[in-house]
Motif scaffolding. Structure first.
Motif, PDB file in Angstrom:
ATOM      1  N   ASP A  92      15.579  22.717  10.257  1.00  8.28           N
ATOM      2  CA  ASP A  92      14.735  22.754   9.057  1.00  8.28           C
ATOM      3  C   ASP A  92      13.344  22.150   9.268  1.00  8.28           C
ATOM      4  O   ASP A  92      12.909  21.242   8.540  1.00  8.28           O
ATOM      5  CB  ASP A  92      15.449  22.046   7.891  1.00  8.28           C
ATOM      6  CG  ASP A  92      16.662  22.819   7.405  1.00  8.28           C
ATOM      7  OD1 ASP A  92      17.093  23.752   8.122  1.00  8.28           O
ATOM      8  OD2 ASP A  92      17.185  22.506   6.325  1.00  8.28           O
ATOM      9  N   HIS A 135      12.658  12.017   8.438  1.00  8.12           N
ATOM     10  CA  HIS A 135      13.781  12.685   9.135  1.00  8.12           C
ATOM     11  C   HIS A 135      13.608  12.732  10.650  1.00  8.12           C
ATOM     12  O   HIS A 135      14.558  13.026  11.366  1.00  8.12           O
ATOM     13  CB  HIS A 135      13.938  14.125   8.634  1.00  8.12           C
ATOM     14  CG  HIS A 135      14.290  14.218   7.183  1.00  8.12           C
ATOM     15  ND1 HIS A 135      15.396  13.587   6.665  1.00  8.12           N
ATOM     16  CD2 HIS A 135      13.675  14.851   6.141  1.00  8.12           C
ATOM     17  CE1 HIS A 135      15.449  13.833   5.351  1.00  8.12           C
ATOM     18  NE2 HIS A 135      14.412  14.588   5.018  1.00  8.12           N
ATOM     19  N   GLY A 143      13.725  18.342   9.350  1.00 11.66           N
ATOM     20  CA  GLY A 143      13.395  18.324   7.915  1.00 11.66           C
ATOM     21  C   GLY A 143      11.906  18.228   7.610  1.00 11.66           C
ATOM     22  O   GLY A 143      11.504  17.370   6.816  1.00 11.66           O
ATOM     23  N   PHE A 144      11.089  19.091   8.196  1.00 12.49           N
ATOM     24  CA  PHE A 144       9.631  19.146   8.019  1.00 12.49           C
ATOM     25  C   PHE A 144       8.906  17.980   8.689  1.00 12.49           C
ATOM     26  O   PHE A 144       7.689  17.855   8.582  1.00 12.49           O
ATOM     27  CB  PHE A 144       9.198  19.196   6.529  1.00 12.49           C
ATOM     28  CG  PHE A 144      10.011  20.097   5.647  1.00 12.49           C
ATOM     29  CD1 PHE A 144      10.537  21.292   6.125  1.00 12.49           C
ATOM     30  CD2 PHE A 144      10.239  19.765   4.306  1.00 12.49           C
ATOM     31  CE1 PHE A 144      11.282  22.140   5.299  1.00 12.49           C
ATOM     32  CE2 PHE A 144      10.972  20.604   3.476  1.00 12.49           C
ATOM     33  CZ  PHE A 144      11.504  21.792   3.980  1.00 12.49           C
ATOM     34  N   HIS A 174      16.180  12.857  -0.051  1.00 12.02           N
ATOM     35  CA  HIS A 174      16.947  13.088   1.182  1.00 12.02           C
ATOM     36  C   HIS A 174      17.171  11.775   1.925  1.00 12.02           C
ATOM     37  O   HIS A 174      16.388  10.843   1.793  1.00 12.02           O
ATOM     38  CB  HIS A 174      16.197  14.054   2.112  1.00 12.02           C
ATOM     39  CG  HIS A 174      15.952  15.409   1.524  1.00 12.02           C
ATOM     40  ND1 HIS A 174      14.768  15.736   0.905  1.00 12.02           N
ATOM     41  CD2 HIS A 174      16.743  16.513   1.457  1.00 12.02           C
ATOM     42  CE1 HIS A 174      14.826  16.998   0.485  1.00 12.02           C
ATOM     43  NE2 HIS A 174      16.026  17.485   0.794  1.00 12.02           N
ATOM     44  N   ASP A 265      10.714  14.345  -4.295  1.00 13.04           N
ATOM     45  CA  ASP A 265      11.707  15.390  -4.539  1.00 13.04           C
ATOM     46  C   ASP A 265      12.897  14.814  -5.305  1.00 13.04           C
ATOM     47  O   ASP A 265      13.828  15.522  -5.657  1.00 13.04           O
ATOM     48  CB  ASP A 265      12.158  16.045  -3.222  1.00 13.04           C
ATOM     49  CG  ASP A 265      12.311  15.055  -2.089  1.00 13.04           C
ATOM     50  OD1 ASP A 265      12.414  13.835  -2.368  1.00 13.04           O
ATOM     51  OD2 ASP A 265      12.347  15.484  -0.919  1.00 13.04           O
ATOM     52  N   GLY A 303       8.692  13.692   0.840  1.00 11.22           N
ATOM     53  CA  GLY A 303       8.892  15.008   0.234  1.00 11.22           C
ATOM     54  C   GLY A 303       8.324  15.117  -1.173  1.00 11.22           C
ATOM     55  O   GLY A 303       7.593  14.237  -1.644  1.00 11.22           O
ATOM     56  N   TYR A 305       8.453  18.819  -3.854  1.00 10.31           N
ATOM     57  CA  TYR A 305       8.183  20.250  -3.673  1.00 10.31           C
ATOM     58  C   TYR A 305       7.939  20.994  -4.965  1.00 10.31           C
ATOM     59  O   TYR A 305       7.687  22.192  -4.948  1.00 10.31           O
ATOM     60  CB  TYR A 305       9.337  20.880  -2.871  1.00 10.31           C
ATOM     61  CG  TYR A 305       9.554  20.093  -1.598  1.00 10.31           C
ATOM     62  CD1 TYR A 305       8.668  20.225  -0.535  1.00 10.31           C
ATOM     63  CD2 TYR A 305      10.572  19.140  -1.500  1.00 10.31           C
ATOM     64  CE1 TYR A 305       8.802  19.446   0.609  1.00 10.31           C
ATOM     65  CE2 TYR A 305      10.721  18.368  -0.360  1.00 10.31           C
ATOM     66  CZ  TYR A 305       9.838  18.529   0.687  1.00 10.31           C
ATOM     67  OH  TYR A 305       9.949  17.755   1.803  1.00 10.31           O
TER      68      TYR A 305
HETATM   69  C1  X5A Z   1      10.666  15.106   3.843  1.00 14.33           C
HETATM   70  C2  X5A Z   1      11.653  15.996   3.171  1.00 14.33           C
HETATM   71  C3  X5A Z   1      13.266  17.749   3.350  1.00 14.33           C
HETATM   72  C4  X5A Z   1      13.895  18.671   4.328  1.00 14.33           C
HETATM   73  C5  X5A Z   1      14.854  19.603   3.632  1.00 14.33           C
HETATM   74  C6  X5A Z   1      15.490  20.568   4.608  1.00 14.33           C
HETATM   75  N1  X5A Z   1      12.315  16.871   3.938  1.00 14.33           N
HETATM   76  N2  X5A Z   1      16.452  21.386   3.971  1.00 14.33           N
HETATM   77  O1  X5A Z   1      11.787  15.948   1.969  1.00 14.33           O
END
Ligand code: X5A
Ligand code: ZN
Length: 669
Positions: A92, A135, A143-144, A174, A265, A303, A305
């Motif tokens: 991811d 992550h 994870g980005f 997360h 998030d 995060g 989004y």
């Molecule tokens: C930094 C962050 C989320 C990655 C989600 C992958 N990453 N499914 O929020």
């Protein structure tokens, strides 16, 4: 002492170049909408703008391996096909020719922020960065995330400034497994994360994200995971975890620096988190952390989004760092059963490491087996999206209300001739007290009124209260002849308004019960060493600490586990903080109290002190003006078992009336 904002538009200059449903939400607009919201709300202009810089290789290597760095370093020269293939090794995440540059800027931004705070250039601050960091691992993107911005900042602060204890609060939805792996055997870095988990069904689906991962070797007890096993967590769930877990442990840990993995998030509307906390919860979470580490707090974006709730949440955080009072959170309901179960599991898992979580001998440790928890409540009942039910992103919520700061932050009423500390307004009024008020006072204080100076400061006090009501003044402090008399005047006055609610906090013994009423217009919490007044009903809460208010740990236990939940649920429009004569409260905890209480009632806190007991006027005024409370002594002595028991007994007796006091899953009320 200002608030830093680190931002560079360059970090918007990479994006996903192919189709990948898992990555399509991580867009450049996340940063632009956040920054523009700060500009539009006038917050950007109030911050000290700090330039980003690229992190050096040595800095990146504080956390990452050479092999990994060498790999990422090649990405700017790769073809699209090479980039895709490089990406495939990881989960991811995506690469782009410019992401290495941006990732170095993201790390460098966190370090610039850290430098500004550690050198005292600013008090606190936020870095708006892409890519996020929490992550990424020693040798892997995830994870980005490319480099672990916050983990590197923690190592950097330890190395460059000799910081002995760093608290990392990861409120992103997360699990920051990269941060956990980095510090799991390190007792100098306390890592706290709450995260959507759903019994390991949610990404990154790791067994080690569960509550029983408490850290390893010397680091045992310094990794705190709060797994959310349902979606839809609300403000009350987040606050409960702060009151009953994070804050007590954080104060016991006594960090010298607080880093926040500030992912949004976890806010309502986010397609990843699917939680229901409102953006203004971040004002409160921020405020609750701002008196740790002498106020040294660095928030680094992770995060977030939903392009509506993200900028709102960023603004709430930055505005609080700037010192504006958080807005009131109304209708906080009870925490949900699933959140309470998680909370109880984490508290049990950490009981052996933290004295604030240890229960008194008389009360059994309520240990719940993982099995019972696993079977409770069924699988994800709140995740089922019915036909007419809205997806997380279609959720609607009101825009957070405007936060207006009164023109005057702090005003003082002092006995004749004394000059107020710098920055405070002085109030002296020659107006007469209202005749009805005088009559009322005569009823109660006949003998004291013979002393002609008894009434002297009351007209000024009433002027102060009126100005606070009109929002012309945020908070104040009055030194009066008799605190009980002054308290009665204030309560009499504000009680005339139809639905007023005053949180009265009395520190020290003496009779206040006569002011306590059960009509809900006041909620009185009295903390003292005296065991005189018997608890009556729901609106008078006497807390008896054997060691008295001079004991930091007992007092903090009462403040965090009892007073905060009560106050948040009561949601006052005024806080009246009374230092009773001979309270014997030690300076450190008093300032923590003054600091933390400013999160209520839009910051409307009125402090009353008795003439002749003015030693604390200076420090109190400074905290009312927005200076962070100084850190408590380290290590904090363990609280007296009797005092833990006293607080615990009250907590369990009151939790049926005040549900934010709950900290266990089974209803023990
Ligand atoms: C930094 C962050 C989320 C990655 C989600 C992958 N990453 N499914 O929020
Ligand atoms: Zn996240």
């Amino acid at each position: 002492m200002g608030t830093a904002l680190v931002y560079d538009e360059e970090m918007t200059k990479y994006k996903l170049l192919w189709v990948d449903p898992a990555c399509k939400i991580e867009v450049p607009e996340r940063l632009t909408v956040s920054y523009e919201a700060l500009v539009k709300n006038g917050l950007c202009q109030r911050c000290v703008s700090i330039p980003a810089r690229e992190a050096t290789e040595a800095e990146i290597l504080l956390v990452h391996s050479e092999e990994y760095l060498e790999g990422v370093k090649k990405t700017p020269y790769m073809t699209l096909e090479d980039l895709k293939e490089f990406t495939l090794q990881y989960g991811d995440v995506y690469f782009h020719p410019n992401i290495y540059h941006c990732a170095k800027l993201a790390v460098g931004s966190a370090l610039q922020l850290c430098d500004s705070v550690m050198t005292g250039k600013v008090r606190n601050g936020m870095a708006l960065v892409r890519p996020p960091g929490h992550h990424s691992m020693r040798s892997a993107a995830s994870g980005f995330c490319v480099f672990n911005n916050v983990a590197i900042a923690a190592r950097y602060a330890k190395q460059k400034y000799g910081v002995k204890r760093v608290l990392i609060v990861d409120w992103d939805v997360h699990h920051g497994q990269g941060v956990q792996y980095c510090f799991e055997d390190d007792p100098s870095v306390l890592y706290f994360s709450w995260h959507r988990y759903e019994h390991q069904k949610f990404w990154p689906n790791l067994r080690e994200s569960d509550y029983d991962n408490v850290g390893k070797e010397d680091g045992a007890g310094f990794n705190i995971n709060v797994p959310w096993n349902k979606v839809g967590m609300k403000n009350s769930d987040y606050l409960s975890v702060f009151f009953h877990l994070l804050l007590p442990v954080a104060y016991e840990f006594c960090p010298e620096l607080v880093l926040v993995c500030a992912g949004f998030d976890s806010a309502i509307g986010d397609p990843e988190g699917e939680m229901c906390a409102s953006p203004d919860i971040f004002a409160h979470l921020t405020h609750l952390l701002m008196n740790l580490a002498g106020g040294k707090l660095c928030a680094v974006l992770e995060g977030g989004y939903n392009l509506t709730s993200l900028p709102q949440s960023v603004c709430q955080t930055v505005q609080t760092l700037l010192g504006d009072p958080p807005t009131r959170l109304s209708d906080l309901g009870a925490p949900c059963e699933s959140a309470l179960e998680s909370l109880q599991c984490v508290r049990s898992a950490h009981r052996q490491y933290w004295s604030c979580l240890r229960q008194a001998a008389g009360l059994p440790d309520s240990h719940v087996s993982a099995k019972r928890i696993r079977s409770a409540g069924g699988e994800g009942e709140r995740t089922e999206v019915g036909e007419e039910e809205k997806s997380a992103e279609e959720q609607a919520w009101p825009e957070p209300p405007q936060r207006v700061s009164p023109p005057v932050r702090c005003a003082l009423v002092l006995p004749g001739g004394e000059a107020p500390p710098d920055g405070c307004e002085q109030i002296s009024s020659r107006e007469e007290l209202h005749p009805l008020m005088l009559t009322k006072l005569r009823e109660h204080f006949q003998s004291e009124l013979d002393n002609c100076s008894a009434l002297a400061s009351l007209p000024s006090l009433m002027t102060l209260v009126e100005k606070m009501e009109k929002n012309e003044i945020r908070n104040g402090l009055a030194v009066v002849h008799s605190v009980t008399m002054a308290m009665m005047c204030v309560l009499q006055h504000v009680g005339d308004a139809p639905s007023s609610r005053t949180l009265v906090v009395c520190v020290g013994g003496g009779s206040v019960g006569s002011h306590a009423r059960e009509d809900g217009k006041t909620l009185t919490v009295q903390i003292s060493s005296e065991d005189t007044e018997k608890p009556t009903g729901k609106f008078y809460v006497p807390v008896h600490l054997k060691k008295g208010c001079g004991d930091a740990s007992g007092f903090m236990q009462a403040l965090l586990g009892l007073l905060l939940p009560l106050g948040y649920q009561y949601n006052p429009d005024l806080v009246l903080l009374v230092q009773m004569p001979n309270a014997g409260v030690c300076g450190g905890v008093w300032q923590q109290l003054v600091g933390v209480l400013q999160g209520f009632a839009q910051g409307h806190v009125l402090v009353l002190m008795q003439e002749g007991e003015q030693a604390r006027v200076g420090p109190t005024a400074s905290t009312l003006l927005g200076d962070p409370a100084p850190p408590l002594e380290h290590p904090l002595q363990a609280p007296l078992p009797e005092d833990v028991e006293a607080v615990e007994t009250l907590r369990s007796r009151l939790q049926s009336d005040w549900s934010l006091l709950q900290n266990t899953g089974e209803s023990t009320a």
